[in-house]
Write a protein that holds these residues in place. Structure first.
Motif, PDB file in Angstrom:
ATOM      1  N   THR A   8       0.833  -1.211   0.000  1.00 18.61           N
ATOM      2  CA  THR A   8       0.000   0.000   0.000  1.00 18.61           C
ATOM      3  C   THR A   8       0.856   1.245   0.000  1.00 18.61           C
ATOM      4  OG1 THR A   8      -0.359  -0.686   2.280  1.00 18.61           O
ATOM      5  CG2 THR A   8      -2.275  -0.532   0.896  1.00 18.61           C
ATOM      6  N   VAL A  39      -6.753   2.281  -2.942  1.00 14.49           N
ATOM      7  CA  VAL A  39      -6.766   1.784  -1.559  1.00 14.49           C
ATOM      8  C   VAL A  39      -7.943   2.422  -0.828  1.00 14.49           C
ATOM      9  CG1 VAL A  39      -4.276   1.467  -1.430  1.00 14.49           C
ATOM     10  CG2 VAL A  39      -5.272   3.644  -0.734  1.00 14.49           C
ATOM     11  N   THR A  43      -7.514   3.184   5.025  1.00 14.48           N
ATOM     12  CA  THR A  43      -6.162   2.655   4.878  1.00 14.48           C
ATOM     13  C   THR A  43      -5.162   3.782   4.691  1.00 14.48           C
ATOM     14  OG1 THR A  43      -7.054   0.688   3.810  1.00 14.48           O
ATOM     15  CG2 THR A  43      -4.706   1.098   3.565  1.00 14.48           C
TER      16      THR A  43
END
Lengths: 177, 177
Positions: A8, A39, A43
């Motif tokens: 990520t 994402v 997050t």
DNA sequence: AATAAAATCAAACAAAGTGTTCGGTAACGA
DNA sequence: TCGTTACCGAACACTTTGTTTGATTTTATT
């Protein structure tokens, strides 16, 4: 570090970089970064509290390798200024992330500030050896500013000249002793 | 121009300047400008379409007087570079609006860009007389960049040195022929 | 002084962005 | 295999944005 976190983080960095080449920093929204990176909203915020801290983290990432004090694979010794400048230019040229895209973008000045901070500490180590009447802080400003501008020009011209020649150029044009 | 227009315009400029000394450009909201200037929301938008255009207008206002081609009251002739640089520094020092507050603020780089644009055209007129091997565009970048940095330093130090001495400084430190 | 033009104001608006919280789901490391 | 951890998506209250409305000054002109 968890693979997921790294994934990520990289996705966000890449998305951010892509956006930065298209538009100005302050026009980029967190929403856009999220969409581009694909994402979740929560997050993103679990990784970076704010957009500014994201920028900060990314700059550290980018400039870390350029200014790290490693054994230089290209230039034998980097104890003299010219050698260290070449060294730095080598790292910039070989940098994995496309520095020119970012430094020459609309938000380039933002990154330049981070870049200059590193340059300050670099030039500081050499400042004592210069013989000149101008005050130290002015001289530092001058060196950092003109070198940073030179790097920008160098990148804009697609780094036609070699790092060594470019460094020599810089030394040549500046009366530092 | 209507007195009311001028009044609002000045109020907005002043509010914007006040805010810029306190916080970064991209953190300032139109709402804050409106509140500080004490004008109606629709009034603001009738004057400036966007915050960027407000910045643009204010920069033009600020730098117009500095770079206007007037008969210089301080320096007799400004045909040589050093004289023109002194001239510019005089204007900066005498500028009615507090340039140092803005140029040294968190958003200083923003204004520096406008500043540099003017410097480019100024240095361009002198570039032919320089004898050096470095390419013209690099030399221009170098001169503009280092001069801009010098001005920043000069303002930071509360302009202790005189414009003439400062200009001489600059010429002294740069190998331009 | 009267009047037409123009600039201002407050209020309201939809649209978009912010930062947080939630429980469910899936991937990780040991 | 199993506990832990990171991710997701949805919802939320909130702020900012840029526009529109119509009423209220202020201005320049006659």
């Amino acid at each position: 570090m968890d693979r997921r976190q790294l994934k990520t983080r990289k996705a966000i960095f890449k998305a951010f970089r892509n956006l930065l080449e298209k538009k100005r920093y302050d026009r980029i929204t967190v929403q856009e970064i999220i969409d581009e990176a694909d994402v979740g909203r929560s997050t993103f915020y679990s990784h970076f509290e704010t957009k500014d801290l994201l920028l900060n983290a990314m700059c550290e990432d980018m400039f870390y390798h350029i200014f790290e004090n490693d054994p230089c694979p290209y230039v034998g010794k980097d104890h003299d200024l010219e050698g260290e400048l070449s060294h730095t230019l080598w790292h910039i040229r070989d940098s994995k992330t496309d520095l020119s895209g970012i430094l020459l973008s609309d938000s380039g000045e933002l990154f330049m500030q981070y870049f200059k901070e590193h340059l300050y500490t670099m030039f500081e180590h050499h400042i004592e050896s210069f013989k000149t009447d101008v005050p130290k802080d002015f001289l530092l400003n001058h060196l950092v500013g003109s070198f940073a501008e030179m790097v920008k020009w160098w990148l804009k011209e697609n780094m036609k000249t070699s790092p060594e020649a470019t460094a020599k150029y810089f030394i040549e044009l500046t009366k530092i002793n």
